[in-house]
Every structure is written in C-alpha cells, then in structure tokens.
Design a protein around this motif. Structure first.
Motif, mmCIF file in Angstrom:
data_model
loop_
_atom_site.group_PDB
_atom_site.id
_atom_site.type_symbol
_atom_site.label_atom_id
_atom_site.label_comp_id
_atom_site.label_asym_id
_atom_site.label_seq_id
_atom_site.Cartn_x
_atom_site.Cartn_y
_atom_site.Cartn_z
ATOM 1 N N ALA A 75 -7.078 -118.930 -62.223
ATOM 2 C CA ALA A 75 -7.276 -119.015 -63.673
ATOM 3 C C ALA A 75 -6.081 -119.672 -64.362
ATOM 4 C CB ALA A 75 -7.513 -117.628 -64.247
ATOM 5 N N LYS A 76 -4.922 -119.577 -63.718
ATOM 6 C CA LYS A 76 -3.704 -120.167 -64.287
ATOM 7 C C LYS A 76 -3.293 -121.440 -63.566
ATOM 8 C CE LYS A 76 -1.790 -115.794 -65.958
ATOM 9 N NZ LYS A 76 -0.626 -114.866 -65.921
ATOM 10 N N ASN A 77 -4.118 -121.900 -62.617
ATOM 11 C CA ASN A 77 -3.799 -123.118 -61.856
ATOM 12 C C ASN A 77 -2.412 -123.028 -61.214
ATOM 13 O OD1 ASN A 77 -6.225 -124.125 -62.724
ATOM 14 N ND2 ASN A 77 -5.415 -126.016 -63.579
ATOM 15 N N THR A 78 -2.076 -121.880 -60.696
ATOM 16 C CA THR A 78 -0.720 -121.661 -60.204
ATOM 17 C C THR A 78 -0.726 -120.979 -58.838
ATOM 18 O OG1 THR A 78 0.128 -121.479 -62.466
ATOM 19 C CG2 THR A 78 1.514 -120.607 -60.714
ATOM 20 N N VAL A 79 0.157 -121.453 -57.987
ATOM 21 C CA VAL A 79 0.421 -120.799 -56.707
ATOM 22 C C VAL A 79 1.862 -120.315 -56.731
ATOM 23 C CG1 VAL A 79 1.030 -122.970 -55.552
ATOM 24 C CG2 VAL A 79 0.278 -121.011 -54.196
ATOM 25 N N TYR A 80 2.094 -119.164 -56.118
ATOM 26 C CA TYR A 80 3.406 -118.533 -56.141
ATOM 27 C C TYR A 80 3.953 -118.357 -54.726
ATOM 28 C CZ TYR A 80 1.669 -117.135 -60.744
ATOM 29 O OH TYR A 80 1.148 -117.132 -62.016
ATOM 30 N N LEU A 81 5.268 -118.281 -54.644
ATOM 31 C CA LEU A 81 5.908 -117.895 -53.396
ATOM 32 C C LEU A 81 6.969 -116.857 -53.748
ATOM 33 C CD1 LEU A 81 6.005 -118.438 -50.316
ATOM 34 C CD2 LEU A 81 7.961 -119.947 -50.785
ATOM 35 N N GLN A 82 6.678 -115.610 -53.442
ATOM 36 C CA GLN A 82 7.644 -114.537 -53.640
ATOM 37 C C GLN A 82 8.528 -114.464 -52.413
ATOM 38 O OE1 GLN A 82 8.160 -112.390 -56.330
ATOM 39 N NE2 GLN A 82 9.966 -111.758 -55.160
ATOM 40 N N MET A 83 9.823 -114.607 -52.620
ATOM 41 C CA MET A 83 10.772 -114.643 -51.514
ATOM 42 C C MET A 83 11.723 -113.458 -51.644
ATOM 43 S SD MET A 83 11.568 -118.735 -51.361
ATOM 44 C CE MET A 83 12.485 -118.739 -52.902
ATOM 45 N N ASN A 84 11.656 -112.571 -50.682
ATOM 46 C CA ASN A 84 12.514 -111.375 -50.662
ATOM 47 C C ASN A 84 13.461 -111.431 -49.472
ATOM 48 O OD1 ASN A 84 11.082 -110.370 -52.900
ATOM 49 N ND2 ASN A 84 9.604 -109.329 -51.573
ATOM 50 N N ARG A 85 14.522 -110.653 -49.548
ATOM 51 C CA ARG A 85 15.517 -110.554 -48.462
ATOM 52 C C ARG A 85 15.936 -111.949 -48.019
ATOM 53 N NH1 ARG A 85 11.616 -107.252 -46.306
ATOM 54 N NH2 ARG A 85 11.698 -108.239 -44.260
ATOM 55 N N LEU A 86 16.317 -112.754 -48.985
ATOM 56 C CA LEU A 86 16.689 -114.141 -48.693
ATOM 57 C C LEU A 86 17.929 -114.211 -47.823
ATOM 58 C CD1 LEU A 86 15.814 -115.641 -52.142
ATOM 59 C CD2 LEU A 86 15.011 -116.558 -49.964
ATOM 60 N N LYS A 87 17.957 -115.232 -46.985
ATOM 61 C CA LYS A 87 19.059 -115.464 -46.060
ATOM 62 C C LYS A 87 19.665 -116.834 -46.343
ATOM 63 C CE LYS A 87 16.498 -113.053 -42.401
ATOM 64 N NZ LYS A 87 15.936 -113.184 -41.018
ATOM 65 N N PRO A 88 20.914 -117.034 -45.961
ATOM 66 C CA PRO A 88 21.524 -118.363 -46.168
ATOM 67 C C PRO A 88 20.710 -119.481 -45.527
ATOM 68 C CG PRO A 88 23.213 -116.757 -45.665
ATOM 69 C CD PRO A 88 21.897 -116.047 -45.496
ATOM 70 N N GLU A 89 20.048 -119.205 -44.427
ATOM 71 C CA GLU A 89 19.256 -120.246 -43.757
ATOM 72 C C GLU A 89 17.962 -120.576 -44.505
ATOM 73 O OE1 GLU A 89 20.478 -117.427 -42.386
ATOM 74 O OE2 GLU A 89 19.063 -116.580 -40.915
ATOM 75 N N ASP A 90 17.643 -119.835 -45.564
ATOM 76 C CA ASP A 90 16.496 -120.184 -46.392
ATOM 77 C C ASP A 90 16.840 -121.268 -47.414
ATOM 78 O OD1 ASP A 90 15.679 -116.700 -46.473
ATOM 79 O OD2 ASP A 90 14.682 -118.258 -45.279
ATOM 80 N N ARG A 91 18.093 -121.639 -47.462
ATOM 81 C CA ARG A 91 18.514 -122.668 -48.412
ATOM 82 C C ARG A 91 17.811 -123.984 -48.110
ATOM 83 N NH1 ARG A 91 23.042 -126.493 -47.903
ATOM 84 N NH2 ARG A 91 23.446 -127.422 -49.943
ATOM 85 N N ALA A 92 17.158 -124.542 -49.126
ATOM 86 C CA ALA A 92 16.396 -125.780 -48.958
ATOM 87 C C ALA A 92 15.802 -126.177 -50.299
ATOM 88 C CB ALA A 92 15.274 -125.597 -47.932
ATOM 89 N N VAL A 93 15.237 -127.371 -50.312
ATOM 90 C CA VAL A 93 14.358 -127.762 -51.406
ATOM 91 C C VAL A 93 12.945 -127.317 -51.015
ATOM 92 C CG1 VAL A 93 13.416 -129.638 -52.777
ATOM 93 C CG2 VAL A 93 15.807 -129.710 -52.034
#
Length: 124
Positions: A75-93
């Motif tokens: 309904a909002k034309n939106t997709v989400y990505l909830q990211m928890n417990r982030l790690k330094p190796e998650d760094r990216a575009v």
C-alpha cells in the motif's frame, strides 16, 4: 518502468540497528518481487535478502540470517530491511532492486531495476 529510492542508511555502532527503506514509483509495485543487495569496497555486489510479491515468502543470505528481516508494504510501495546486531563486516552500500518476474531471485543480474544505494557504516 520502476524508480527506486533507498533511505535509512547511516553510521551505527556494532551491535546496533538500522532500518532501510526503498520506495518505488508507479502503481504496479505489488507485481514485483524485490531484493536487497550490498556492495562493500573492492567486492562484488552480493545478495542480502529477497521477498515475493505478496510478502509471504522471503530468503536471506546466510551471513544475515537471524539478524536481518525483509518486509514490504504494498500500500505504501515500500520494501524494508530491518538490520539488527550489525557487525563491521555489514558495512557496504545497500541497494534495493525490483524484478520483472513471478519469483524473487538471489542473482543480481536477474533484477531489472535498481535504486541508487544507501551507505551503511558500522563502527567497531
């Protein structure tokens, strides 16, 4: 034609959380399986998560399983990505992508439309 705009990236400490959003133009968002990919410096673009058109089926890379959650609100034309417990190796575009097809895919080349990306930086 679909235009995608990501938002929600930023700098966070390891162990923290971020929620990325990707909003699509047009009236046919619900007809596209969606995916999230990421690209770190010097590395190839890699699959992160995908979701089918209704939101009832999802898939994740092993590296994020149990920490990240993909969802969508048609309904909002939106997709989400909830990211928890982030790690330094998650760094990216991080990029969202839409696929002209019935099912989602884990290969970047299967997607037809891409956003401009949003930077996620995780400090240790």
């Amino acid at each position: 034609q679909v235009q995608l705009v990501e938002s929600g990236g930023g700098l966070v400490q390891a162990g923290g959380s971020l929620r990325l959003s990707c909003t699509a133009s047009g009236r046919t968002f619900s007809s596209y399986p969606m995916g999230w990919f990421r690209q770190a410096p010097g590395k190839e673009r890699e699959f992160v998560a995908a979701i089918n058109r209704s939101g009832g089926s999802t898939d994740y890379a092993d590296s994020v399983k149990g920490r990240f959650t993909i969802s969508r609100d048609n309904a909002k034309n939106t997709v989400y990505l909830q990211m928890n417990r982030l790690k330094p190796e998650d760094r990216a575009v991080y990029y969202c992508a839409a696929r002209s097809g019935v099912n989602y895919a884990i290969l970047a080349r299967a997607y037809n439309y891409w956003g401009q990306g949003t930077q996620v930086t995780v400090s240790s």
